[in-house]
Design a protein around this motif. Structure first.
Motif, PDB file in Angstrom:
ATOM      1  N   TYR A  92       0.022   1.485   0.555  1.00  0.00           N
ATOM      2  CA  TYR A  92      -0.050   0.380   1.494  1.00  0.00           C
ATOM      3  C   TYR A  92       0.088  -0.931   0.737  1.00  0.00           C
ATOM      4  CZ  TYR A  92      -1.968   3.923   4.590  1.00  0.00           C
ATOM      5  OH  TYR A  92      -2.135   5.039   5.356  1.00  0.00           O
ATOM      6  N   ARG A  93       0.682  -1.900   1.368  1.00  0.00           N
ATOM      7  CA  ARG A  93       0.771  -3.224   0.764  1.00  0.00           C
ATOM      8  C   ARG A  93      -0.186  -4.147   1.491  1.00  0.00           C
ATOM      9  NH1 ARG A  93       3.952  -6.589   3.964  1.00  0.00           N
ATOM     10  NH2 ARG A  93       5.161  -5.479   5.535  1.00  0.00           N
ATOM     11  N   GLU A  94      -0.625  -5.159   0.770  1.00  0.00           N
ATOM     12  CA  GLU A  94      -1.562  -6.095   1.370  1.00  0.00           C
ATOM     13  C   GLU A  94      -0.832  -6.989   2.363  1.00  0.00           C
ATOM     14  OE1 GLU A  94      -4.429  -8.212  -0.891  1.00  0.00           O
ATOM     15  OE2 GLU A  94      -4.352  -6.720  -2.492  1.00  0.00           O
ATOM     16  N   LEU A  95      -1.525  -7.340   3.424  1.00  0.00           N
ATOM     17  CA  LEU A  95      -0.974  -8.273   4.388  1.00  0.00           C
ATOM     18  C   LEU A  95      -1.181  -9.679   3.858  1.00  0.00           C
ATOM     19  CD1 LEU A  95      -2.264  -6.729   7.719  1.00  0.00           C
ATOM     20  CD2 LEU A  95       0.043  -6.624   6.794  1.00  0.00           C
ATOM     21  N   ALA A  96      -0.193 -10.491   4.012  1.00  0.00           N
ATOM     22  CA  ALA A  96      -0.299 -11.875   3.521  1.00  0.00           C
ATOM     23  C   ALA A  96      -0.969 -12.754   4.534  1.00  0.00           C
ATOM     24  CB  ALA A  96       1.092 -12.412   3.186  1.00  0.00           C
TER      25      ALA A  96
END
Length: 96
Positions: A92-96
């Motif tokens: 998962y990638r972090e939400l900005a």
């Protein structure tokens, strides 16, 4: 998924233990692995006992939820590709 009235699920659950034929509500049972078949019956027995003793709307809802969860498990048992995808490590990638 189980789209039945809770009382019918309760009646069909009792029939699992009292009649030789499997009710249509539990047609997913044959898609469960042998281990999951045994675990399902134990959990069904316990949920049916609680629903019979308590006779509350919540205990019936819990019984229906249990059946729906095992129906989903049967889908995974019947489809190893889907089960592998569910178990695959996700990134998962972090939400900005």
């Amino acid at each position: 998924m189980v789209i039945e009235l809770p009382e019918r699920v309760k009646r069909d659950a009792a029939a699992v233990f009292t009649t030789p034929e499997l009710p249509a509500t539990f047609s997913f049972y044959t898609r469960l692995s042998p281990l999951h078949q045994r675990l399902f019956l134990v959990e069904l027995w316990e949920a049916l006992a609680r629903a019979s003793i308590a006779e509350s709307h919540q205990s019936l809802r819990d019984l229906v939820d249990l059946v729906e969860a095992w129906d989903a498990t049967a889908d995974l048992d019947a489809s190893p590709e889907v089960a592998d995808e569910v178990r695959r490590q996700k990134v998962y990638r972090e939400l900005a």
